[in-house]
Design a protein around this motif. Sequence first.
Motif, PDB file in Angstrom:
ATOM      1  N   ASN A 158       0.830  -1.208   0.000  1.00 13.25           N
ATOM      2  CA  ASN A 158       0.000   0.000   0.000  1.00 13.25           C
ATOM      3  C   ASN A 158       0.865   1.260   0.000  1.00 13.25           C
ATOM      4  OD1 ASN A 158       0.603   0.829   2.770  1.00 13.25           O
ATOM      5  ND2 ASN A 158      -0.661  -0.891   3.420  1.00 13.25           N
ATOM      6  N   ASP A 159       0.205   2.384  -0.296  1.00 10.32           N
ATOM      7  CA  ASP A 159       0.938   3.646  -0.480  1.00 10.32           C
ATOM      8  C   ASP A 159       1.698   4.071   0.763  1.00 10.32           C
ATOM      9  OD1 ASP A 159       0.003   3.711  -3.034  1.00 10.32           O
ATOM     10  OD2 ASP A 159      -1.559   5.212  -2.664  1.00 10.32           O
ATOM     11  N   GLY A 160       1.125   3.826   1.949  1.00  8.77           N
ATOM     12  CA  GLY A 160       1.798   4.228   3.182  1.00  8.77           C
ATOM     13  C   GLY A 160       3.114   3.504   3.381  1.00  8.77           C
ATOM     14  N   LEU A 161       3.145   2.201   3.083  1.00  9.89           N
ATOM     15  CA  LEU A 161       4.374   1.425   3.240  1.00  9.89           C
ATOM     16  C   LEU A 161       5.404   1.760   2.164  1.00  9.89           C
ATOM     17  CD1 LEU A 161       3.069  -2.108   4.292  1.00  9.89           C
ATOM     18  CD2 LEU A 161       4.323  -0.452   5.680  1.00  9.89           C
ATOM     19  N   ILE A 162       4.934   2.204   1.001  1.00 14.56           N
ATOM     20  CA  ILE A 162       5.882   2.608  -0.046  1.00 14.56           C
ATOM     21  C   ILE A 162       6.762   3.746   0.457  1.00 14.56           C
ATOM     22  CG2 ILE A 162       6.066   3.743  -2.297  1.00 14.56           C
ATOM     23  CD1 ILE A 162       3.679   2.087  -3.206  1.00 14.56           C
ATOM     24  N   GLY A 163       6.168   4.712   1.161  1.00 15.47           N
ATOM     25  CA  GLY A 163       6.953   5.805   1.735  1.00 15.47           C
ATOM     26  C   GLY A 163       7.994   5.301   2.712  1.00 15.47           C
ATOM     27  N   ALA A 164       7.634   4.297   3.520  1.00 17.38           N
ATOM     28  CA  ALA A 164       8.584   3.731   4.491  1.00 17.38           C
ATOM     29  C   ALA A 164       9.730   3.018   3.780  1.00 17.38           C
ATOM     30  CB  ALA A 164       7.862   2.764   5.422  1.00 17.38           C
ATOM     31  N   LEU A 165       9.431   2.323   2.690  1.00 19.52           N
ATOM     32  CA  LEU A 165      10.479   1.620   1.939  1.00 19.52           C
ATOM     33  C   LEU A 165      11.412   2.617   1.244  1.00 19.52           C
ATOM     34  CD1 LEU A 165       8.396  -1.315   0.443  1.00 19.52           C
ATOM     35  CD2 LEU A 165      10.225  -1.487   2.146  1.00 19.52           C
ATOM     36  N   LEU A 166      10.853   3.700   0.735  1.00 18.42           N
ATOM     37  CA  LEU A 166      11.703   4.744   0.150  1.00 18.42           C
ATOM     38  C   LEU A 166      12.603   5.367   1.219  1.00 18.42           C
ATOM     39  CD1 LEU A 166       9.165   6.532  -2.238  1.00 18.42           C
ATOM     40  CD2 LEU A 166      11.082   5.066  -2.883  1.00 18.42           C
ATOM     41  N   LEU A 167      12.084   5.430   2.447  1.00 22.92           N
ATOM     42  CA  LEU A 167      12.894   5.933   3.548  1.00 22.92           C
ATOM     43  C   LEU A 167      14.081   5.010   3.807  1.00 22.92           C
ATOM     44  CD1 LEU A 167      13.282   7.982   5.840  1.00 22.92           C
ATOM     45  CD2 LEU A 167      11.795   6.560   7.262  1.00 22.92           C
ATOM     46  N   SER A 168      13.881   3.690   3.732  1.00 23.60           N
ATOM     47  CA  SER A 168      14.990   2.755   3.941  1.00 23.60           C
ATOM     48  C   SER A 168      16.040   2.920   2.847  1.00 23.60           C
ATOM     49  CB  SER A 168      14.469   1.309   3.973  1.00 23.60           C
ATOM     50  OG  SER A 168      14.048   0.881   2.691  1.00 23.60           O
ATOM     51  N   TYR A 169      15.585   3.191   1.629  1.00 24.67           N
ATOM     52  CA  TYR A 169      16.501   3.466   0.516  1.00 24.67           C
ATOM     53  C   TYR A 169      17.352   4.697   0.825  1.00 24.67           C
ATOM     54  CZ  TYR A 169      17.894   4.584  -4.341  1.00 24.67           C
ATOM     55  OH  TYR A 169      18.601   4.894  -5.487  1.00 24.67           O
ATOM     56  N   TYR A 178       6.591 -12.253  -0.619  1.00 27.82           N
ATOM     57  CA  TYR A 178       5.719 -11.267  -0.001  1.00 27.82           C
ATOM     58  C   TYR A 178       6.331 -10.765   1.313  1.00 27.82           C
ATOM     59  CZ  TYR A 178       2.287 -12.727  -3.436  1.00 27.82           C
ATOM     60  OH  TYR A 178       1.642 -12.988  -4.619  1.00 27.82           O
ATOM     61  N   SER A 179       7.617 -11.067   1.497  1.00 33.65           N
ATOM     62  CA  SER A 179       8.290 -10.654   2.716  1.00 33.65           C
ATOM     63  C   SER A 179       8.735  -9.206   2.603  1.00 33.65           C
ATOM     64  CB  SER A 179       9.495 -11.560   2.980  1.00 33.65           C
ATOM     65  OG  SER A 179      10.280 -11.044   4.026  1.00 33.65           O
ATOM     66  N   LEU A 180       8.205  -8.359   3.465  1.00 33.65           N
ATOM     67  CA  LEU A 180       8.626  -6.959   3.477  1.00 33.65           C
ATOM     68  C   LEU A 180      10.091  -6.835   3.857  1.00 33.65           C
ATOM     69  CD1 LEU A 180       5.628  -5.040   5.096  1.00 33.65           C
ATOM     70  CD2 LEU A 180       6.532  -4.763   2.779  1.00 33.65           C
ATOM     71  N   LEU A 181      10.598  -7.758   4.663  1.00 31.84           N
ATOM     72  CA  LEU A 181      11.989  -7.718   5.083  1.00 31.84           C
ATOM     73  C   LEU A 181      12.920  -7.882   3.887  1.00 31.84           C
ATOM     74  CD1 LEU A 181      14.049  -7.577   7.358  1.00 31.84           C
ATOM     75  CD2 LEU A 181      13.835 -10.068   7.624  1.00 31.84           C
ATOM     76  N   VAL A 182      12.605  -8.827   3.013  1.00 28.07           N
ATOM     77  CA  VAL A 182      13.442  -9.047   1.824  1.00 28.07           C
ATOM     78  C   VAL A 182      13.380  -7.833   0.906  1.00 28.07           C
ATOM     79  CG1 VAL A 182      13.728 -10.442  -0.257  1.00 28.07           C
ATOM     80  CG2 VAL A 182      13.222 -11.546   1.930  1.00 28.07           C
ATOM     81  N   ILE A 183      12.194  -7.288   0.719  1.00 23.86           N
ATOM     82  CA  ILE A 183      12.048  -6.110  -0.144  1.00 23.86           C
ATOM     83  C   ILE A 183      12.790  -4.913   0.445  1.00 23.86           C
ATOM     84  CG2 ILE A 183      10.389  -4.469  -1.096  1.00 23.86           C
ATOM     85  CD1 ILE A 183       8.374  -6.785  -1.193  1.00 23.86           C
ATOM     86  N   ALA A 184      12.667  -4.701   1.763  1.00 29.35           N
ATOM     87  CA  ALA A 184      13.374  -3.595   2.419  1.00 29.35           C
ATOM     88  C   ALA A 184      14.883  -3.787   2.327  1.00 29.35           C
ATOM     89  CB  ALA A 184      12.944  -3.493   3.880  1.00 29.35           C
ATOM     90  N   LEU A 185      15.345  -5.037   2.447  1.00 29.13           N
ATOM     91  CA  LEU A 185      16.778  -5.315   2.318  1.00 29.13           C
ATOM     92  C   LEU A 185      17.260  -4.982   0.914  1.00 29.13           C
ATOM     93  CD1 LEU A 185      19.408  -6.481   3.446  1.00 29.13           C
ATOM     94  CD2 LEU A 185      18.624  -8.750   2.734  1.00 29.13           C
ATOM     95  N   GLY A 186      16.486  -5.381  -0.102  1.00 22.66           N
ATOM     96  CA  GLY A 186      16.853  -5.045  -1.476  1.00 22.66           C
ATOM     97  C   GLY A 186      16.925  -3.551  -1.693  1.00 22.66           C
ATOM     98  N   MET A 187      15.954  -2.804  -1.142  1.00 24.28           N
ATOM     99  CA  MET A 187      15.957  -1.345  -1.263  1.00 24.28           C
ATOM    100  C   MET A 187      17.181  -0.743  -0.593  1.00 24.28           C
ATOM    101  SD  MET A 187      13.225   0.005  -2.852  1.00 24.28           S
ATOM    102  CE  MET A 187      12.872   1.592  -2.110  1.00 24.28           C
ATOM    103  N   ALA A 188      17.533  -1.262   0.583  1.00 21.40           N
ATOM    104  CA  ALA A 188      18.671  -0.721   1.318  1.00 21.40           C
ATOM    105  C   ALA A 188      19.983  -0.987   0.593  1.00 21.40           C
ATOM    106  CB  ALA A 188      18.713  -1.323   2.722  1.00 21.40           C
ATOM    107  N   VAL A 189      20.159  -2.208   0.091  1.00 17.34           N
ATOM    108  CA  VAL A 189      21.385  -2.545  -0.652  1.00 17.34           C
ATOM    109  C   VAL A 189      21.496  -1.677  -1.895  1.00 17.34           C
ATOM    110  CG1 VAL A 189      22.501  -4.356  -2.016  1.00 17.34           C
ATOM    111  CG2 VAL A 189      21.508  -4.906   0.220  1.00 17.34           C
ATOM    112  N   TRP A 190      20.410  -1.550  -2.603  1.00 17.61           N
ATOM    113  CA  TRP A 190      20.364  -0.722  -3.811  1.00 17.61           C
ATOM    114  C   TRP A 190      20.691   0.735  -3.472  1.00 17.61           C
ATOM    115  CZ3 TRP A 190      15.079  -0.060  -6.809  1.00 17.61           C
ATOM    116  CH2 TRP A 190      15.266   0.786  -7.916  1.00 17.61           C
TER     117      TRP A 190
END
Length: 423
Positions: free
Chosen positions: A263-274, A318-330
């Motif tokens: 959802n849109d709210g979590l997208i902002g959080a993932l961009l923050l991890s990036y 569907y793991s948010l942890l894996v997606i957040a890790l990918g964003m952070a590494v990137w």
Amino acid sequence: MTAGPRGLSQVAPTQTADHTPAATAKTTPRKWMAVATVGVAVFAVTTTEMTPMGLLPSIAGDLHVSEGQAGLSVTLYGVLAGLLAPATTVLTGRIDRRTLLLTILAVFAVGNALSAASHNYALFMVSRFTCGLIHGLMWAIVAGVAIRLVADRDAVRATAVVFSGISLALVLGVPCSAFLGSILGWRWAFALLSALCALTFVLVRLLLPALPSQRSFAFSDLVPLLKSKSVRRALIVTAGVVIGNYSAYTYIAPFLSGARGINDGLIGALLLSYGIAGVAGNFASAALLNRFRTIRPVLAGLTVVMTAGVLLMMIPTYSLLVIALGMAVWGAAYSALPVALQTLVLRVSDKRSGEATTSLYVLVFNCAIAVGALFGGIAIDGGGPRMPMLAGAMFCAASLVAICVIREATETVRPERFIPQDG
């Protein structure tokens, strides 16, 4: 990235705005406030450039266009910023730098207000066109403005303060814009950016002294650089890496929502991890460059890591942890790359032509952002939200070929030997 490149060159000791020799002058608290204000200007301009990337689904839906068409707002912006950077720098070479900075902020205040008021696609593109016209000039003058406000011994620190605006745009600007857009609507994100530019205009007017132009360059200065094989290779590597990043990152919101169901709210959080990882990568890059006599292994390693981060996000999960890790590494790898690329450009060019080389770097960097957004738009319209990510990974992998044939000076570039050169 976007980022804005930092032009560095060897120059003689300068004078501060009060005409005291910079080598002996003391940087007063007021001058540091002026430097911080310039940093806020960098934050506002960088956030303006990148804000659509976190709001593409909302912008596209509200303006009744495809996400690929909405992404053209990034493409147009980058093309204008890149192509016009040398021209605007030449044409404004004799204008007071404070006046130029005030003009840039005024244009961005108007452009963001137009974006907020846009109720059709045409007006929104005009608003982006307005800001893109003058964006490249910002990077041509901002470093020189910073160091002219402080003593010589504080030049590196002042540069770091000013360009922290880029990192803060990644960490705060884009995620906050995405979050605000998900709650109040995307237009409010641009409205607040317009207000920030207007406020910064007032602060610049109050805190910065007059800064008459000290030097300029002509188009003829670019010709010898373009004939240099080493410079051309460095620019090709820059283009490949930046195209790869923005083919994917421009469409990260549609990928996360459409392909991962976030959802849109979590997208902002993932961009923050990036963005947070990007700040760490930015600091880590200097340590990496100090450990190697040549830049090639650093560039190659960072490019491999960035490609791995993008591919990690494409793993069916569907793991948010894996997606957040990918964003952070990137994010960490990409934020470190521009520092290495800047150093590469310095090593392959004549130190006396630092400003001219920097203008070419600005041109290539921003045009590569535009090309990446264009390729990503074609990919998402033709193959769905996963295709921009795949296209980005392929471009990053292809740039490794160019990195392998780079030849540059092996002399270590020490920050204290270089200070940013005024536009």
